[in-house]
Design an enzyme around this catalytic site. Structure first.
Site, PDB file in Angstrom:
ATOM      1  N   GLY A 137      28.345   3.956  26.195  1.00 50.29           N
ATOM      2  CA  GLY A 137      27.552   2.738  26.246  1.00 50.29           C
ATOM      3  C   GLY A 137      26.317   2.740  25.375  1.00 50.29           C
ATOM      4  O   GLY A 137      25.482   1.849  25.487  1.00 50.29           O
ATOM      5  N   LEU A 140      27.541   4.312  20.197  1.00 53.06           N
ATOM      6  CA  LEU A 140      27.936   5.432  19.340  1.00 53.06           C
ATOM      7  C   LEU A 140      29.448   5.607  19.298  1.00 53.06           C
ATOM      8  O   LEU A 140      29.961   6.643  18.899  1.00 53.06           O
ATOM      9  CB  LEU A 140      27.258   6.726  19.810  1.00 53.06           C
ATOM     10  N   SER A 141      30.158   4.584  19.713  1.00 52.20           N
ATOM     11  CA  SER A 141      31.605   4.488  19.580  1.00 52.20           C
ATOM     12  C   SER A 141      32.357   5.621  20.272  1.00 52.20           C
ATOM     13  O   SER A 141      33.195   6.308  19.683  1.00 52.20           O
ATOM     14  CB  SER A 141      32.019   4.415  18.111  1.00 52.20           C
ATOM     15  N   ASP A 187      34.561   1.679  13.181  1.00 50.99           N
ATOM     16  CA  ASP A 187      34.362   2.813  14.074  1.00 50.99           C
ATOM     17  C   ASP A 187      35.450   3.852  13.886  1.00 50.99           C
ATOM     18  O   ASP A 187      35.180   5.055  13.835  1.00 50.99           O
ATOM     19  CB  ASP A 187      34.343   2.340  15.528  1.00 50.99           C
TER      20      ASP A 187
END
Length: 397
Positions: A137, A140-141, A187
């Site tokens: 959350g 930062l993927s 990402d």
């Protein structure tokens, strides 16, 4: 073995009573600049970080794919032949209906998307145990890290002969269709294809990539992540609305994607778009140019020259795209007040984290100033840590 890799291996052993055949990992990512440009076929400049997700895997002989993780130690299992029925309907339907927990839709969705690429008769069942030290959350993927580790592991076990770009495409399909999050491919590319001490310059239309030397180590700079602890979810709400606004803007302007709109076109765009749609479009168009300018600046001047571009990116996300939150604005302002080279929110927005490029010898002072600013605003204490540009997908054991 890395401690988190060992956790995944131990979890696999608890699940199966045996040791995994292999352990694969993929990193989270921080985005230096280029936010929401990816699904508009634009440019992005992310880098992989040292925080990683590990997938301990092994074959089984009953055609079942079973996943378990430190997020939820209750195993989820699906027959491989049922993956298509589970994920082949409306985007995110399996998650929304409760058929699959959201966390499990990532690895199971990767399995489905990988097999959907072609004919792979007789692939064996698989057990997958997942552990991660990527902050959840924080923008930062963590999701792409799950997808990358799973794709690489299945490539080995199922003999799929995937390229790194194939894995990234599979991860994107899993996230879009199985999970129902309308994200682009940034990402996955960053997580899977990252290189040490570099950012990945990605053209999201052609999917061409270039490694761009960041030079942080030589210049004694660190990237400080300021996780506001404000949680967000890409599969709901504002993210989808922003994407719809971008698509509306492109249709109204008569272009395939906002990638095809230049800064010089914005005056005309303002005359034909409503105010909200124009501001969404303006962010994407100017952000694409900022990515290109950042790449040029890094190559010509090094990292000390990019601060103004990072700050302008944050202002655009705050005012035009409206995806910041007060905690993110506070983090950026406090870091800049403490002397950061540049700072901006990173990730999809509506929470998550900011990044700041900080002199190594001012790290502690910057962290303290950020903490004090959060306390003065009566916000929860942020989680602050540095990240180092790191390698993409790896076989760890």
């Amino acid at each position: 073995m890395n401690p988190t890799a060992q956790v995944a291996s131990n979890l696999f052993s608890e699940l199966t009573g045996s040791s995994p055949e292999s352990v694969w990992s993929a990193p989270g990512r921080a985005n230096l600049i280029g936010e929401h440009t990816d699904y508009n076929e634009g440019f992005v400049l992310p880098f992989a970080i040292e925080h990683r997700t590990y997938a301990a895997v092994g074959r089984r002989d009953d055609g079942i794919i079973r996943v378990v993780s430190t997020f939820d130690r209750t195993p989820v299992e699906v027959a491989i032949v049922e993956l298509s029925a589970l994920f082949g309907g409306a985007a995110g339907e399996a998650v929304q209906s409760g058929s699959v927990p959201e966390w499990a839709a990532y690895p199971l969705g990767v399995a489905w998307a990988a097999l959907a690429r072609g004919s792979y008769p007789g692939v064996p069942g698989v057990d997958i145990a997942i552990a991660s030290d990527v902050p959840i959350g924080a923008g930062l993927s963590s999701s792409a890290a799950i997808e990358g580790a799973t794709a690489a592991a299945l490539d080995e076990l199922w003999g799929l002969d995937l390229t790194l770009l194939d894995m990234a495409k599979i991860g994107r399909t899993a996230e879009n269709q199985a999970v129902g999050a309308p994200t682009g491919i940034m990402d996955q590319v960053s997580s899977i294809m990252g290189e040490y001490d570099s950012a990945t310059f990605l053209d999201c239309r052609s999917l061409e990539t270039q490694a761009v030397d960041l030079g942080f180590a030589n210049e004694h700079l660190s990237v400080l992540v300021i996780d506001t602890r404000v949680k967000h979810s890409h599969s709901t709400g504002g993210y989808g609305e922003r994407r719809a606004s971008c698509e509306l803007g492109a249709r109204t302007l008569g272009v395939p994607a906002l990638r095809d709109v230049t800064v010089g076109d914005l005056e005309r765009a303002k005359s034909v778009l409503d105010d909200v749609t124009f501001r969404r479009v303006a962010h994407i168009v100017t952000e694409n140019q900022r990515v290109l300018d950042t790449v040029d600046t890094l190559r010509a001047e090094g990292p000390r020259g990019i601060g103004g571009l990072l700050v302008a990116s944050h202002v655009s996300m705050r005012d035009d795209f409206e995806i910041s939150v007060p905690e993110l604005d506070t983090a950026v302002s406090a870091a800049l007040d403490a002397g950061a080279i540049g700072a901006r929110m990173t990730g999809g927005g509506f929470g998550g984290a900011a990044i700041a490029v900080v002199e190594n010898d001012r790290l502690d002072e910057t962290k303290q100033q950020v903490s004090s600013a959060f306390a003065a605003a009566d916000y929860a204490e942020p989680n602050q840590f540095t990240v180092t540009p790191s390698h993409g997908v790896l076989r760890d054991a």
